[in-house]
Design a protein around this motif. Structure first.
Motif, PDB file in Angstrom:
ATOM      1  N   PRO A   1      -6.662  57.204  38.970  1.00  0.00           N
ATOM      2  CA  PRO A   1      -5.302  57.525  38.528  1.00  0.00           C
ATOM      3  C   PRO A   1      -4.864  56.713  37.313  1.00  0.00           C
ATOM      4  O   PRO A   1      -5.409  55.645  37.014  1.00  0.00           O
ATOM      5  CB  PRO A   1      -4.462  57.144  39.760  1.00  0.00           C
ATOM      6  CG  PRO A   1      -5.245  56.050  40.419  1.00  0.00           C
ATOM      7  CD  PRO A   1      -6.684  56.414  40.222  1.00  0.00           C
ATOM      8  N   ALA A   2      -3.872  57.245  36.602  1.00  0.00           N
ATOM      9  CA  ALA A   2      -3.218  56.493  35.525  1.00  0.00           C
ATOM     10  C   ALA A   2      -2.502  55.297  36.138  1.00  0.00           C
ATOM     11  O   ALA A   2      -2.029  55.359  37.286  1.00  0.00           O
ATOM     12  CB  ALA A   2      -2.245  57.395  34.778  1.00  0.00           C
ATOM     13  N   LYS A   3      -2.407  54.210  35.368  1.00  0.00           N
ATOM     14  CA  LYS A   3      -1.840  52.988  35.959  1.00  0.00           C
ATOM     15  C   LYS A   3      -1.472  51.975  34.893  1.00  0.00           C
ATOM     16  O   LYS A   3      -1.897  52.076  33.740  1.00  0.00           O
ATOM     17  CB  LYS A   3      -2.856  52.359  36.915  1.00  0.00           C
ATOM     18  CG  LYS A   3      -4.188  51.996  36.247  1.00  0.00           C
ATOM     19  CD  LYS A   3      -5.195  51.467  37.245  1.00  0.00           C
ATOM     20  CE  LYS A   3      -6.569  51.226  36.605  1.00  0.00           C
ATOM     21  NZ  LYS A   3      -7.249  52.502  36.286  1.00  0.00           N
ATOM     22  N   ILE A   4      -0.691  50.998  35.309  1.00  0.00           N
ATOM     23  CA  ILE A   4      -0.493  49.755  34.573  1.00  0.00           C
ATOM     24  C   ILE A   4      -1.261  48.708  35.356  1.00  0.00           C
ATOM     25  O   ILE A   4      -1.054  48.539  36.560  1.00  0.00           O
ATOM     26  CB  ILE A   4       0.993  49.372  34.470  1.00  0.00           C
ATOM     27  CG1 ILE A   4       1.780  50.474  33.769  1.00  0.00           C
ATOM     28  CG2 ILE A   4       1.150  48.048  33.731  1.00  0.00           C
ATOM     29  CD1 ILE A   4       1.339  50.749  32.355  1.00  0.00           C
ATOM     30  N   ALA A   5      -2.159  47.996  34.683  1.00  0.00           N
ATOM     31  CA  ALA A   5      -3.050  47.085  35.393  1.00  0.00           C
ATOM     32  C   ALA A   5      -3.140  45.753  34.664  1.00  0.00           C
ATOM     33  O   ALA A   5      -2.676  45.606  33.530  1.00  0.00           O
ATOM     34  CB  ALA A   5      -4.437  47.713  35.534  1.00  0.00           C
ATOM     35  N   VAL A   6      -3.749  44.780  35.315  1.00  0.00           N
ATOM     36  CA  VAL A   6      -3.914  43.453  34.743  1.00  0.00           C
ATOM     37  C   VAL A   6      -5.297  42.930  35.093  1.00  0.00           C
ATOM     38  O   VAL A   6      -5.855  43.270  36.149  1.00  0.00           O
ATOM     39  CB  VAL A   6      -2.816  42.491  35.265  1.00  0.00           C
ATOM     40  CG1 VAL A   6      -2.924  42.303  36.775  1.00  0.00           C
ATOM     41  CG2 VAL A   6      -2.884  41.143  34.555  1.00  0.00           C
ATOM     42  N   VAL A   7      -5.859  42.131  34.205  1.00  0.00           N
ATOM     43  CA  VAL A   7      -7.155  41.501  34.440  1.00  0.00           C
ATOM     44  C   VAL A   7      -7.107  40.113  33.826  1.00  0.00           C
ATOM     45  O   VAL A   7      -6.391  39.876  32.848  1.00  0.00           O
ATOM     46  CB  VAL A   7      -8.293  42.344  33.813  1.00  0.00           C
ATOM     47  CG1 VAL A   7      -8.146  42.418  32.301  1.00  0.00           C
ATOM     48  CG2 VAL A   7      -9.651  41.795  34.193  1.00  0.00           C
ATOM     49  N   GLU A   8      -7.839  39.195  34.403  1.00  0.00           N
ATOM     50  CA  GLU A   8      -7.935  37.870  33.801  1.00  0.00           C
ATOM     51  C   GLU A   8      -8.730  37.982  32.506  1.00  0.00           C
ATOM     52  O   GLU A   8      -9.598  38.843  32.364  1.00  0.00           O
ATOM     53  CB  GLU A   8      -8.575  36.897  34.783  1.00  0.00           C
ATOM     54  CG  GLU A   8      -7.694  36.671  36.007  1.00  0.00           C
ATOM     55  CD  GLU A   8      -8.369  35.846  37.099  1.00  0.00           C
ATOM     56  OE1 GLU A   8      -9.405  35.201  36.814  1.00  0.00           O
ATOM     57  OE2 GLU A   8      -7.857  35.837  38.237  1.00  0.00           O
ATOM     58  N   MET A   9      -8.449  37.126  31.561  1.00  0.00           N
ATOM     59  CA  MET A   9      -9.024  37.279  30.223  1.00  0.00           C
ATOM     60  C   MET A   9     -10.535  37.131  30.170  1.00  0.00           C
ATOM     61  O   MET A   9     -11.148  37.487  29.163  1.00  0.00           O
ATOM     62  CB  MET A   9      -8.361  36.312  29.241  1.00  0.00           C
ATOM     63  CG  MET A   9      -6.996  36.768  28.781  1.00  0.00           C
ATOM     64  SD  MET A   9      -6.315  35.668  27.518  1.00  0.00           S
ATOM     65  CE  MET A   9      -4.958  36.684  26.912  1.00  0.00           C
ATOM     66  N   ASP A  10     -11.132  36.628  31.226  1.00  0.00           N
ATOM     67  CA  ASP A  10     -12.592  36.564  31.264  1.00  0.00           C
ATOM     68  C   ASP A  10     -13.193  37.805  31.911  1.00  0.00           C
ATOM     69  O   ASP A  10     -14.407  37.881  32.123  1.00  0.00           O
ATOM     70  CB  ASP A  10     -13.059  35.309  31.990  1.00  0.00           C
ATOM     71  CG  ASP A  10     -12.587  35.261  33.445  1.00  0.00           C
ATOM     72  OD1 ASP A  10     -11.908  36.215  33.885  1.00  0.00           O
ATOM     73  OD2 ASP A  10     -12.898  34.268  34.137  1.00  0.00           O
ATOM     74  N   GLY A  11     -12.329  38.787  32.227  1.00  0.00           N
ATOM     75  CA  GLY A  11     -12.800  40.042  32.797  1.00  0.00           C
ATOM     76  C   GLY A  11     -12.840  40.084  34.307  1.00  0.00           C
ATOM     77  O   GLY A  11     -13.225  41.102  34.893  1.00  0.00           O
ATOM     78  N   SER A  12     -12.421  39.027  34.966  1.00  0.00           N
ATOM     79  CA  SER A  12     -12.476  38.982  36.424  1.00  0.00           C
ATOM     80  C   SER A  12     -11.157  39.422  37.058  1.00  0.00           C
ATOM     81  O   SER A  12     -10.110  39.400  36.419  1.00  0.00           O
ATOM     82  CB  SER A  12     -12.813  37.567  36.903  1.00  0.00           C
ATOM     83  OG  SER A  12     -11.821  36.636  36.484  1.00  0.00           O
ATOM     84  N   ASN A  13     -11.256  39.834  38.299  1.00  0.00           N
ATOM     85  CA  ASN A  13     -10.102  40.183  39.137  1.00  0.00           C
ATOM     86  C   ASN A  13      -9.191  41.255  38.537  1.00  0.00           C
ATOM     87  O   ASN A  13      -7.973  41.070  38.464  1.00  0.00           O
ATOM     88  CB  ASN A  13      -9.285  38.925  39.450  1.00  0.00           C
ATOM     89  CG  ASN A  13      -8.308  39.131  40.601  1.00  0.00           C
ATOM     90  OD1 ASN A  13      -8.527  39.992  41.463  1.00  0.00           O
ATOM     91  ND2 ASN A  13      -7.247  38.354  40.625  1.00  0.00           N
ATOM     92  N   PRO A  14      -9.726  42.399  38.112  1.00  0.00           N
ATOM     93  CA  PRO A  14      -8.849  43.480  37.647  1.00  0.00           C
ATOM     94  C   PRO A  14      -8.110  44.109  38.831  1.00  0.00           C
ATOM     95  O   PRO A  14      -8.664  44.249  39.920  1.00  0.00           O
ATOM     96  CB  PRO A  14      -9.824  44.474  37.008  1.00  0.00           C
ATOM     97  CG  PRO A  14     -11.109  44.235  37.732  1.00  0.00           C
ATOM     98  CD  PRO A  14     -11.156  42.775  38.049  1.00  0.00           C
ATOM     99  N   ARG A  15      -6.873  44.483  38.613  1.00  0.00           N
ATOM    100  CA  ARG A  15      -6.090  45.082  39.699  1.00  0.00           C
ATOM    101  C   ARG A  15      -4.961  45.920  39.116  1.00  0.00           C
ATOM    102  O   ARG A  15      -4.414  45.601  38.055  1.00  0.00           O
ATOM    103  CB  ARG A  15      -5.521  44.009  40.634  1.00  0.00           C
ATOM    104  CG  ARG A  15      -4.680  42.956  39.939  1.00  0.00           C
ATOM    105  CD  ARG A  15      -4.507  41.717  40.797  1.00  0.00           C
ATOM    106  NE  ARG A  15      -3.679  40.710  40.162  1.00  0.00           N
ATOM    107  CZ  ARG A  15      -4.117  39.829  39.274  1.00  0.00           C
ATOM    108  NH1 ARG A  15      -5.379  39.856  38.904  1.00  0.00           N
ATOM    109  NH2 ARG A  15      -3.292  38.932  38.764  1.00  0.00           N
TER     110      ARG A  15
END
Length: 314
Positions: free
Chosen positions: A228-242
């Motif tokens: 689905p379309a979303k607004i998401a966040v990830v840590e700048m090293d690429g870990s823990n996207p949600r």
């Protein structure tokens, strides 16, 4: 040609010029001699003639202001609202409706997105036509292709981490979010997120913004079938996207972060609206949901244990 007073005595000078757009008579009589007060002025940057008693006014380039001496220029620290249209980038000083904040960047071919680097005074921008990533100084000088399109693909959104000196970009066609070293001769790059079929993946990233003080990268995703379309966040090293929000979103094309309130604002070009996402509220709700789930699981386990014990006793 004709007499300038009554247009008599007409004659043809030439008839071989196709569609002339303008004419001018090259003659010293059109630029008579006179005094130049600017020769004696001590303006640091620009001297403009004026009807004032001294005959001139000192002026400053865009991005600078005249100081108390009325002759020297200093850096302008005013806040500027930058904006992009299809073929140029411009800026307006906040609090003013007609004062230019930067030298307009023109000759852009279908501009898509831009960001700025205040330390070095550059604006970076992406063009839709050829997907190139270019940069230009805020004073309008030195336009150049920052990295060739063949190297980075077809970026559609960019965001600059001004603390670690990295540049992030999204490639919606490939379903990628990548990062590149901003400074130095070697622009090392790395893929942070791709599309592996999970809801938390970057399926069709359309917009980016960064929060370097917390080491977070936010992105708006248009989604694909199954994701689905979303607004998401990830840590700048690429870990823990949600995913933060995935309800009533179709095309989150542009976004920004209010670092003080920790709220993300994005435009949904499909719904034609600007939306605010309160990150703190989203996180609190997520924590509450996790706590509720844990409590329910514990209760279920306890009930099962009690039932088993009762059955054994009986």
């Amino acid at each position: 040609m004709c007499n300038k007073f009554n247009c008599s005595s007409r004659s043809v000078i030439t008839s071989t010029i196709a569609r002339p757009l303008g004419i001018a008579v090259y003659s010293a009589m059109k630029q008579p001699n006179g005094t130049n007060p600017c020769e004696e002025a001590k303006c640091s940057h620009i001297c403009l003639l004026s009807p004032r008693p001294n005959g001139y006014t000192c002026a400053c380039p865009t991005g600078m202001v005249i100081d108390s001496s009325a002759h020297s220029c200093a850096k302008d620290t005013s806040e500027v609202l930058l904006f992009m249209q299809s073929r140029f980038i411009a800026g307006i000083k906040l609090g003013s409706t007609n004062v230019t904040g930067i030298v307009p960047v023109s000759a852009i071919s279908s501009g898509q997105d831009f960001d700025f680097d205040s330390r070095d005074g550059y604006i970076y921008y992406v063009e839709k036509t050829n997907g190139s990533l270019k940069r230009i100084q805020v004073n309008g000088r030195n336009t150049s292709e920052f990295v060739p399109t063949a190297v980075i693909g077809s970026p559609n959104s960019i965001a600059i981490d001004w603390l670690s000196r990295n540049l992030f970009w999204a490639n919606s066609a490939a379903g990628l979010i990548e990062v590149m070293r901003l400074d130095g001769a070697q622009h090392y790059r790395r893929v942070l997120l791709s599309n592996n079929g999970r809801h938390r993946d970057a399926a069709r990233p359309l917009s980016l913004c960064v929060d370097p003080t917390r080491g977070l990268l936010y992105w708006g995703d248009g989604g694909v079938p199954g994701i689905p379309a979303k607004i998401a966040v990830v840590e700048m090293d690429g870990s823990n996207p949600r995913a933060l929000v995935s309800v009533d979103i179709r095309s989150p094309s542009y976004m920004t972060l209010d670092a003080e309130s920790q709220n993300v604002f994005f435009t949904d070009t499909f719904h034609r609206k600007v939306v605010e996402v309160e990150i703190v509220v989203v996180v609190v709700v997520a924590v509450v949901i996790v706590v509720v789930v844990v409590v329910v699981v514990v209760v279920v386990v306890v009930v099962v244990v009690v039932v088993v014990v009762v059955v054994v006793v009986v």
